[in-house]
Design an enzyme around this catalytic site. Sequence first.
Site, mmCIF file in Angstrom:
data_model
loop_
_atom_site.group_PDB
_atom_site.id
_atom_site.type_symbol
_atom_site.label_atom_id
_atom_site.label_comp_id
_atom_site.label_asym_id
_atom_site.label_seq_id
_atom_site.Cartn_x
_atom_site.Cartn_y
_atom_site.Cartn_z
ATOM 1 N N LYS A 207 0.833 -1.205 0.000
ATOM 2 C CA LYS A 207 0.000 0.000 0.000
ATOM 3 C C LYS A 207 0.868 1.256 0.000
ATOM 4 O O LYS A 207 0.657 2.173 -0.786
ATOM 5 C CB LYS A 207 -0.939 -0.007 1.200
ATOM 6 C CG LYS A 207 -1.897 1.184 1.231
ATOM 7 C CD LYS A 207 -2.737 1.203 2.495
ATOM 8 C CE LYS A 207 -3.745 0.096 2.535
ATOM 9 N NZ LYS A 207 -4.668 0.202 3.694
ATOM 10 N N GLU A 354 -3.883 -12.226 14.111
ATOM 11 C CA GLU A 354 -3.481 -10.830 13.996
ATOM 12 C C GLU A 354 -4.648 -9.918 14.363
ATOM 13 O O GLU A 354 -4.444 -8.822 14.883
ATOM 14 C CB GLU A 354 -2.984 -10.524 12.581
ATOM 15 C CG GLU A 354 -2.287 -9.165 12.476
ATOM 16 C CD GLU A 354 -1.547 -8.981 11.176
ATOM 17 O OE1 GLU A 354 -0.337 -9.288 11.123
ATOM 18 O OE2 GLU A 354 -2.186 -8.538 10.196
ATOM 19 N N HIS A 385 -3.124 -38.840 9.865
ATOM 20 C CA HIS A 385 -1.915 -39.631 10.081
ATOM 21 C C HIS A 385 -0.796 -38.768 10.649
ATOM 22 O O HIS A 385 0.379 -39.138 10.552
ATOM 23 C CB HIS A 385 -1.497 -40.305 8.777
ATOM 24 C CG HIS A 385 -2.527 -41.259 8.271
ATOM 25 N ND1 HIS A 385 -2.540 -42.589 8.618
ATOM 26 C CD2 HIS A 385 -3.607 -41.064 7.469
ATOM 27 C CE1 HIS A 385 -3.580 -43.185 8.032
ATOM 28 N NE2 HIS A 385 -4.242 -42.278 7.330
ATOM 29 N N LYS A 505 9.680 -4.963 13.938
ATOM 30 C CA LYS A 505 10.111 -4.321 12.695
ATOM 31 C C LYS A 505 11.071 -3.163 12.985
ATOM 32 O O LYS A 505 12.085 -2.993 12.302
ATOM 33 C CB LYS A 505 8.889 -3.824 11.932
ATOM 34 C CG LYS A 505 8.054 -4.935 11.320
ATOM 35 C CD LYS A 505 6.683 -4.462 10.893
ATOM 36 C CE LYS A 505 6.734 -3.474 9.771
ATOM 37 N NZ LYS A 505 5.381 -3.121 9.270
#
Length: 544
Positions: A207, A354, A385, A505
């Site tokens: 964006k 989130e 399995h 971040k």
Amino acid sequence: MIQILTERPAWKALEEHYQTIKDLHLRQLFADDPDRGGRFTAEAAGIYLDYSKNRLTAETLRLLVQLAEECGLRERIDAMFRGDRINSTEQRAVLHIALRAPGHEQILADGVDVVPEVHAVLDRMTGFADQVRSGQWLGHTGKRIRNIVNIGIGGSDLGPVMAYEALRHYSLRDMSFRFISNVDGTDFAEATRDIDPHETLFIICSKTFTTTETLANADAARRWMLDKIGDFRAVRKHFVAVSTNAGEVSEFGIDTANMFGFWDWVGGRYSMDSAIGLSTMIAIGPQNFRAMLAGFHEMDAHFQKAPFDQNLPVLMGLLAIWYNNFFDAQTIAVLPYEQYLKRFPAYLQQLTMESNGKSTTLDGARVDYHTSPVVWGEPGTNGQHSFYQLIHQGTRLIPCDFIGFCEPLNPLGSQHDLLMANLFAQTEALAFGKTLDEVKAEGTPGWLCPHRSFEGNRPTNTLLVERLTPHTLGTLVALYEHSVFTQGVIWNIDSFDQWGVELGKALAKRIMGELENMGSTGGDSLKHDSSTNTLICRYSAKKT
């Protein structure tokens, strides 16, 4: 003042009710009510929900619906569809519902009808997708585009990947579709190893066009292409952008005429039906993409209008609350019995965790109850399995959503019947188990009986759908979107922000600068904790 959740009358009534029902077995519930399997069901938008194999009674359902009403769920639904800024920490409207609204509807954001803008972008996407699919869009050297590589991360990757895999049956088979998200160079190397840059189109999804991981991979893609083609002008024919930052897009070399926008009221994990879905539209075609949008919208309308006791997203959201907050179930397994949905659980991980992995209420208080469960899963019958042993006989209660389809997309003998027989058998086995007496009656040696008995009483939802189509995928995704929203309203948290990803971040950006300067400064300038400092120094010394 907002009332504390655990002080609400319905919550307190549910706590008392839980004490009376917690040891009641599904065997008894079905024995007491022979018609239970037909009564505890709901159906909408082509999805049949059987929630009868849950540890609840009609009184449980009544109290859960009462809780939803006390928490103002109806008002919050109306506020979202009205375009109010219900993402309170970012002061944004939450209007992913507008992405799939028909053109004749009106949905306002800050007093402006956004539906015409949405359809304008859809029309531009359609024109571009038709050009690429038909071969009219050519690369810089005149070759047809045969490879689409989507570069994004988070919702800009998980949604397109999931949708492509889910709808691969409907995709063009003379084109390849690749997805790059991880900043690990291996992801890029393996995605581009066997494709021709002259025939490759990159879709850069960011964006802001500043997302660190996405831009690192976009730069790598540009270098990779220019190394082979050698003309910077080629970027305009081999790269398009899904972004709102025209300046950065142009600086990168992409023609802004090939920039497809979306809006602040679209969260990343709710964006697969926006321009972020451009790769999906190219793969399955505009008509199928719009059918998917119609599926989304049909579930939106159901969620907006249906009474809570027949509202699929509300019912599933309330059941998640029931197990998470009263039975202390810490995870939910999503188990699609459809190979095409192999990435669906991974998509739901971001959508759920989130959105609702929060510990602060809307008014800034610390919650004193659990919020989002951990979501996980794999397609059946593979999971049987792998981890079903723990679900059946482990010490933790794990509610499960089973998703099945009546018609296969790829018929192969009686294998679809076998697949669905396994789905039905698993929900039956989880619900009713196998008692010690039943095991003994089979002649099992006494010492082995405890190992071969199954407690049962493990809750499941079964979602039964006619066929996996683009429309169906839209309804399924919207179902879980609104279920997540329902849970967030009950917990009084903001399901549409994600501040929890910011700290890591920021620290990574700082450490990246330190790594670049280690040669001149050594480790003396590091100001982290002793563990992080040591790890940075060791990595710097060992890396090649």
